[in-house]
Design an enzyme around this catalytic site. Structure first.
Site, mmCIF file in Angstrom:
data_model
loop_
_atom_site.group_PDB
_atom_site.id
_atom_site.type_symbol
_atom_site.label_atom_id
_atom_site.label_comp_id
_atom_site.label_asym_id
_atom_site.label_seq_id
_atom_site.Cartn_x
_atom_site.Cartn_y
_atom_site.Cartn_z
ATOM 1 N N LYS A 7 0.789 -1.303 0.123
ATOM 2 C CA LYS A 7 0.099 -0.153 -0.132
ATOM 3 C C LYS A 7 0.708 1.299 -0.050
ATOM 4 O O LYS A 7 0.637 2.127 -0.838
ATOM 5 C CB LYS A 7 -0.740 -0.009 1.302
ATOM 6 C CG LYS A 7 -2.097 -1.094 0.841
ATOM 7 C CD LYS A 7 -2.961 -1.244 2.064
ATOM 8 C CE LYS A 7 -3.853 -2.494 1.870
ATOM 9 N NZ LYS A 7 -4.767 -2.902 3.117
ATOM 10 N N GLN A 21 -5.024 -1.489 9.274
ATOM 11 C CA GLN A 21 -4.853 -3.121 8.697
ATOM 12 C C GLN A 21 -5.462 -4.115 9.492
ATOM 13 O O GLN A 21 -5.177 -4.008 10.903
ATOM 14 C CB GLN A 21 -3.545 -3.209 8.296
ATOM 15 C CG GLN A 21 -2.899 -4.523 7.603
ATOM 16 C CD GLN A 21 -3.809 -4.616 5.997
ATOM 17 O OE1 GLN A 21 -3.702 -3.539 5.538
ATOM 18 N NE2 GLN A 21 -4.134 -5.623 5.578
ATOM 19 N N ASP A 65 -11.590 2.330 3.238
ATOM 20 C CA ASP A 65 -11.940 0.976 3.083
ATOM 21 C C ASP A 65 -13.297 0.559 2.888
ATOM 22 O O ASP A 65 -13.683 -0.256 2.837
ATOM 23 C CB ASP A 65 -11.461 0.370 4.675
ATOM 24 C CG ASP A 65 -10.023 -0.543 4.310
ATOM 25 O OD1 ASP A 65 -9.767 -0.848 3.336
ATOM 26 O OD2 ASP A 65 -9.281 -0.362 5.427
HETATM 27 N N1 GUN Z 1 -7.042 -7.118 5.742
HETATM 28 C C1 GUN Z 1 -7.463 -7.704 4.480
HETATM 29 N N2 GUN Z 1 -7.976 -7.192 3.628
HETATM 30 C C2 GUN Z 1 -7.928 -5.783 4.069
HETATM 31 C C3 GUN Z 1 -8.706 -4.868 3.669
HETATM 32 O O1 GUN Z 1 -9.084 -4.656 2.634
HETATM 33 N N3 GUN Z 1 -8.554 -3.796 4.466
HETATM 34 C C4 GUN Z 1 -7.863 -3.663 5.700
HETATM 35 N N4 GUN Z 1 -7.930 -2.481 6.428
HETATM 36 N N5 GUN Z 1 -7.347 -4.589 6.181
HETATM 37 C C5 GUN Z 1 -7.527 -6.032 5.571
#
Ligand code: GUN
Length: 284
Positions: free
Chosen positions: A51, A95, A118
């Site tokens: 990211k 996350q 998200d």
């Molecule tokens: N963990 C696995 N996929 C995601 C996601 O799309 N967003 C976040 N914040 N954590 C994750």
């Protein structure tokens, strides 16, 4: 059968975001994303690194908050509140999964919905239900981009989603519905699943079981989107679809890896750009 190239579609999205970001910079606006990671989960560390790399690639400001496993709920909440108040941070992502002693729902509910890139906050989930949204959850949004890339018109088609998670299955069904598909959500308790999937013009598999979808479950010429990310019996990465067994029966299919996976972070970049535009009074 044609393989949907997730890397190519993802690259096109990032190029579009990078171009718009360059235009925003001329107005003195730099989209900013804060990424919070708590603890040492190796998979989460890889995701977070990717990211950050993507932010750099498209020209965003990004700031990583790597907190120790011992972080308390109060400390995490305080960080989210501080980020909510910062003008240079347009998107906040925590996350998941969090260490067991922390409550992910409490954190998600604290994130300012305008910065919830998200789209996990109940306010954003609600706007998706109504069809009046600023952000879409990254994985379902990426799947829609992949379906659009095939040129297949979703309108009026029978779409079947396998899986009902809040992050993928449920919003996926909504997005397909918004484009006028006739949608059925199936899951681990569904009876006679194959009878349902065999009617699907578009099948989205998000059930988390390696090679679960087999050729006898598909209609000839179906568009098959595989959201799964599993290990097979030899430890090799594989999806929820038995790719080799079904590929000749589909019109389009996504591979794993190289299908849905690359799209997710690109859609996060798209959401962060949208957040920056809205927070600066520019129409998203
Ligand atoms: N963990 C696995 N996929 C995601 C996601 O799309 N967003 C976040 N914040 N954590 C994750």
């Amino acid at each position: 059968m044609a393989i949907i190239d997730g890397k190519a579609v993802s690259k096109a999205v990032r190029e579009r975001v990078a171009k718009e970001t360059a235009e925003l910079k001329e107005k003195g606006i730099v989209p900013g994303l804060a990424v919070i990671i708590v603890g040492e989960d190796p998979a989460s560390q890889v995701y977070v690194r990717n990211k950050e790399k993507a932010c750099e690639e498209v020209g965003f400001y990004s700031e990583k908050f790597a907190l120790p496993e011992s972080t308390t709920q109060e400390e995490l909440n305080a960080l989210v509140k501080a980020l909510n108040a910062r003008k240079d941070i347009n998107g906040i992502l925590c996350q998941l999964p969090l260490p067991k002693h922390l409550d992910d729902k409490e954190v998600i509910n604290l994130i300012d919905p305008a910065k919830d890139v998200d789209a996990f906050h109940p306010v954003n989930v609600g706007t998706i239900m109504i069809g009046d949204y600023n952000f879409l959850p990254c994985t379902p949004a990426g799947v829609m981009e992949l379906i659009h890339s095939t040129g297949v018109d979703v309108c009026g088609k029978k779409a079947v989603v396998i899986g009902r998670s809040n992050i993928v299955g449920k919003p996926m069904a909504m997005l397909l519905l918004h484009e006028n598909a006739t949608v059925e959500i199936t899951h681990s308790r569904t009876q006679n699943l194959a009878d349902i999937t065999k009617e699907a013009d578009i099948l989205v598999a998000a059930i988390g079981k390696a090679k679960f979808v087999t050729a006898d479950m598909l209609k000839d010429g179906a568009v098959v989107i595989d959201v799964g990310m599993n290990r097979d019996e030899n430890g090799k990465l594989c999806g929820d679809v038995d790719f080799e067994a079904v590929k000749d029966k589909c019109s389009f299919i996504t591979p794993v890896p190289g299908g849905v996976g690359p799209m997710t972070i690109s859609m996060l970049m798209q959401n962060t750009l949208t957040a920056a535009k809205i927070q600066n009074g520019i129409n998203g």
